[in-house]
Design a protein around this motif. Structure first.
Motif, mmCIF file in Angstrom:
data_model
loop_
_atom_site.group_PDB
_atom_site.id
_atom_site.type_symbol
_atom_site.label_atom_id
_atom_site.label_comp_id
_atom_site.label_asym_id
_atom_site.label_seq_id
_atom_site.Cartn_x
_atom_site.Cartn_y
_atom_site.Cartn_z
ATOM 1 N N LEU A 145 -7.901 4.446 2.615
ATOM 2 C CA LEU A 145 -8.408 3.140 2.153
ATOM 3 C C LEU A 145 -9.907 3.152 1.873
ATOM 4 O O LEU A 145 -10.424 2.230 1.250
ATOM 5 C CB LEU A 145 -8.086 2.052 3.182
ATOM 6 C CG LEU A 145 -6.597 1.794 3.406
ATOM 7 C CD1 LEU A 145 -6.408 0.729 4.484
ATOM 8 C CD2 LEU A 145 -5.934 1.331 2.108
ATOM 9 N N ASP A 146 -10.590 4.176 2.334
ATOM 10 C CA ASP A 146 -12.033 4.230 2.093
ATOM 11 C C ASP A 146 -12.393 4.996 0.829
ATOM 12 O O ASP A 146 -13.552 5.032 0.427
ATOM 13 C CB ASP A 146 -12.734 4.867 3.301
ATOM 14 C CG ASP A 146 -12.584 3.983 4.529
ATOM 15 O OD1 ASP A 146 -12.686 2.748 4.378
ATOM 16 O OD2 ASP A 146 -12.331 4.517 5.611
ATOM 17 N N HIS A 147 -11.394 5.632 0.213
ATOM 18 C CA HIS A 147 -11.652 6.405 -1.004
ATOM 19 C C HIS A 147 -10.497 6.192 -1.961
ATOM 20 O O HIS A 147 -9.608 7.044 -2.061
ATOM 21 C CB HIS A 147 -11.810 7.901 -0.687
ATOM 22 C CG HIS A 147 -12.921 8.185 0.269
ATOM 23 N ND1 HIS A 147 -12.724 8.279 1.626
ATOM 24 C CD2 HIS A 147 -14.255 8.355 0.065
ATOM 25 C CE1 HIS A 147 -13.884 8.524 2.218
ATOM 26 N NE2 HIS A 147 -14.835 8.568 1.301
ATOM 27 N N LEU A 148 -10.487 5.065 -2.644
ATOM 28 C CA LEU A 148 -9.382 4.814 -3.559
ATOM 29 C C LEU A 148 -9.603 5.629 -4.818
ATOM 30 O O LEU A 148 -10.685 5.606 -5.414
ATOM 31 C CB LEU A 148 -9.303 3.323 -3.892
ATOM 32 C CG LEU A 148 -8.919 2.477 -2.680
ATOM 33 C CD1 LEU A 148 -8.615 1.054 -3.108
ATOM 34 C CD2 LEU A 148 -7.722 3.069 -1.970
ATOM 35 N N ILE B 90 -11.237 4.252 -7.995
ATOM 36 C CA ILE B 90 -12.610 3.749 -7.956
ATOM 37 C C ILE B 90 -13.548 4.944 -8.022
ATOM 38 O O ILE B 90 -13.526 5.817 -7.156
ATOM 39 C CB ILE B 90 -12.885 2.929 -6.676
ATOM 40 C CG1 ILE B 90 -11.942 1.730 -6.607
ATOM 41 C CG2 ILE B 90 -14.343 2.494 -6.633
ATOM 42 C CD1 ILE B 90 -12.146 0.852 -5.385
ATOM 43 N N GLY C 9 2.905 5.417 2.820
ATOM 44 C CA GLY C 9 1.822 4.471 2.585
ATOM 45 C C GLY C 9 0.506 4.865 3.215
ATOM 46 O O GLY C 9 -0.381 4.023 3.361
ATOM 47 N N ASN C 10 0.354 6.139 3.554
ATOM 48 C CA ASN C 10 -0.876 6.543 4.238
ATOM 49 C C ASN C 10 -1.969 6.925 3.256
ATOM 50 O O ASN C 10 -2.431 8.064 3.206
ATOM 51 C CB ASN C 10 -0.567 7.669 5.220
ATOM 52 C CG ASN C 10 0.328 7.179 6.347
ATOM 53 O OD1 ASN C 10 0.233 6.019 6.757
ATOM 54 N ND2 ASN C 10 1.210 8.027 6.830
ATOM 55 N N VAL D 116 0.858 -1.182 0.000
ATOM 56 C CA VAL D 116 0.000 0.000 0.000
ATOM 57 C C VAL D 116 0.896 1.234 0.000
ATOM 58 O O VAL D 116 1.698 1.421 0.917
ATOM 59 C CB VAL D 116 -0.914 0.003 1.245
ATOM 60 C CG1 VAL D 116 -1.668 1.321 1.362
ATOM 61 C CG2 VAL D 116 -1.886 -1.174 1.189
#
Lengths: 325, 325
Positions: B318-321, B324, B314-315, B283
């Protein structure tokens, strides 16, 4: 426990390692004080997401493909799989320079189909009466290809060569961390868990081996309790690698060497998966998060112990993350 | 090139390493034949996504915090940041057992606010006339806290201690891979790039250093060409770590030791980021993908060369890639 001699032994595992050691990756074992605090134990994560083809299945596929003699290999290999095993066999065959034919369902994920093609596997679509082919329909397709081409079948789990190859994962883990108290592995068809049990119990009977599976696909737990294989019917778990039933080679090895099988919720799998991405900054697939989910849901007594977890793979669908609605 | 003696030297970097070596992580250097083939070069990715707090900024924050004498440290530290530096300073201060006050905007991402709180940082909201505070409004808040508490300010990049600490990243990279031809680092405020230049040029003038930034925030390229700092106005790049302007300490070091600065498209950043997740199973955040994007967009001539890339952090959210929709 079976009293017969086991079908896969440490000798098989050591032979597998000698055969594939220079072809697969020795994956790292990661630790995290954050996860330790959450689990109440000292965790050692064997990261097979970094394995070739992104999954432990490369170990079994390479061992099986490189076990063939030259005449056998010349006729190629065949297998059926909608996922990781398909890519792993394709990669192993390409590495040996032989042909791989993969029987896949048309409903396989596009990313899995792409992986097979990237590694040079030839896809034969399995025609079924329903949208999802039955095991019989898969088997009929594989048998036909075997008959027509003379290719050798490499079963994804119910195959001694596959199991011995997959067992090399636990071998590396115990070499890096010899003083573990318990080793957790996910269980679908049981190849990884059976191989893990062979290795761990050879290292010391005091080390516990626990299989971890989704509640939504709890056939291995049922099988272990019933004393015979209970087939998995209509599994709906997000852990797509763990939907299969045990086989007649994996099950006796599991009966012999596995101390317990525990189950986890779908929410627990999602939570553990996202947590590993966030804390460890690594990409793992749902099946690979099942052992950590078992710890976080307190399904295994590990208070303060040293726990090895096999993180089985990293082939997550990056375009559809399960925690994003 | 400036003819003055540099404000940060290898002695500073070596002192920083001695100071923080046991407090930060020595991050791994990963390779990938897949990425090599795509870039047409041999790549060595220095993975600061595995650094403490998930980002190279831990190196500078730890060096600054542990550079304070006991009397200074007792009064705590203060900084302003909406992101990674805030978390890194909080963690470094907690490690030393002192207080950290972080001036943050109310519009900071929830995940960044949570990281500061997890590491024990105390947040002071920066009040601004607009939704996004100006640098002047940040500075006023920091100055007020400094005045009221006597806390030492740790600038996110325009600070010799921060730069020397961040430079230890390149030091490790060159120790692991001494025979690189070129090293690529992302550039925002320029601390990482300046520190990288100090280390790489001390190792050998023949090794090129190239800064990489988004086209949407190309102030460093403009500054290098103009010979003076061109401030970054209204950057809209997805690479949220690279939106800042250069500082009067970082810029001369960059003029002295950086061979070129190249820019990449937003699409290129997204593509490179997703590719690293998919191929390497790690990530990384958008800013960390910018050097790879520069290679894949052929902005740096590297044909067949050995290229070090600093993957800065790597921060990711993860909820808003970002790929996508």
């Amino acid at each position: 426990m079976s009293l017969d001699s086991p079908s896969v032994t440490m000798d098989d595992v050591l032979a597998a390692r000698a055969r594939i050691g220079d072809k697969i990756r020795r994956t790292p074992v990661l630790t995290s004080s954050t996860l330790d605090a959450m689990a109440g134990a000292r965790l050692f994560l064997k990261c097979e997401n970094f394995q070739r083809a992104g999954v432990f299945k490369a170990r079994g596929a390479f061992n099986a493909v490189f076990s063939l003699d030259d005449a056998e290999a010349a006729r190629g290999v065949v297998t059926s799989s909608s996922g990781n095993h398909a890519a792993a066999v394709s990669l192993a065959a390409r590495t040996r320079g032989i042909r791989a034919t993969i029987a896949m369902p048309k409903i396989a994920l596009a990313s899995k189909i792409a992986a097979v093609r990237r590694y040079g596997g030839e896809i034969v679509w399995v025609e079924g009466k329903g949208a999802v082919p039955t095991s019989e329909e898969y088997d009929a397709t594989v048998a036909r290809i075997e008959r027509e081409t003379g290719a050798a079948t490499i079963h994804p789990y119910n195959d001694r060569r596959t199991i011995a190859g997959q067992a090399t994962c636990a071998l590396e883990l115990l070499e890096d961390q010899p003083d573990l108290d318990v080793v957790l592995a996910p269980v679908g068809g049981g190849g990884l868990l059976a191989g893990t049990a062979v290795v761990v119990k050879a290292a010391g009977a005091r080390i516990k081996v626990v299989g971890c599976e989704p509640q939504m696909a709890d056939d291995a737990q049922q099988s272990l309790r019933a004393g015979h294989i209970v087939p998995q019917l209509a599994p709906r778990t997000i852990a797509d690698g763990l939907r299969t039933s045990l086989g007649d080679i994996t099950f006796p090895l599991i009966q012999r060497g596995v101390d317990d099988i525990v189950t986890v919720t779908e929410e627990g799998i999602l939570h553990a998966m996202r947590l590993v991405w966030e804390v460890l900054k690594i990409v793992i697939e749902p099946s690979g998060a099942v052992p950590l989910a078992a710890l976080l849901e307190r399904r295994v007594p590990v208070d303060g112990r040293r726990v090895g977890l096999i993180v089985s793979g990293g082939n997550a669908d990056l375009d559809h993350l399960p925690w994003i609605k």
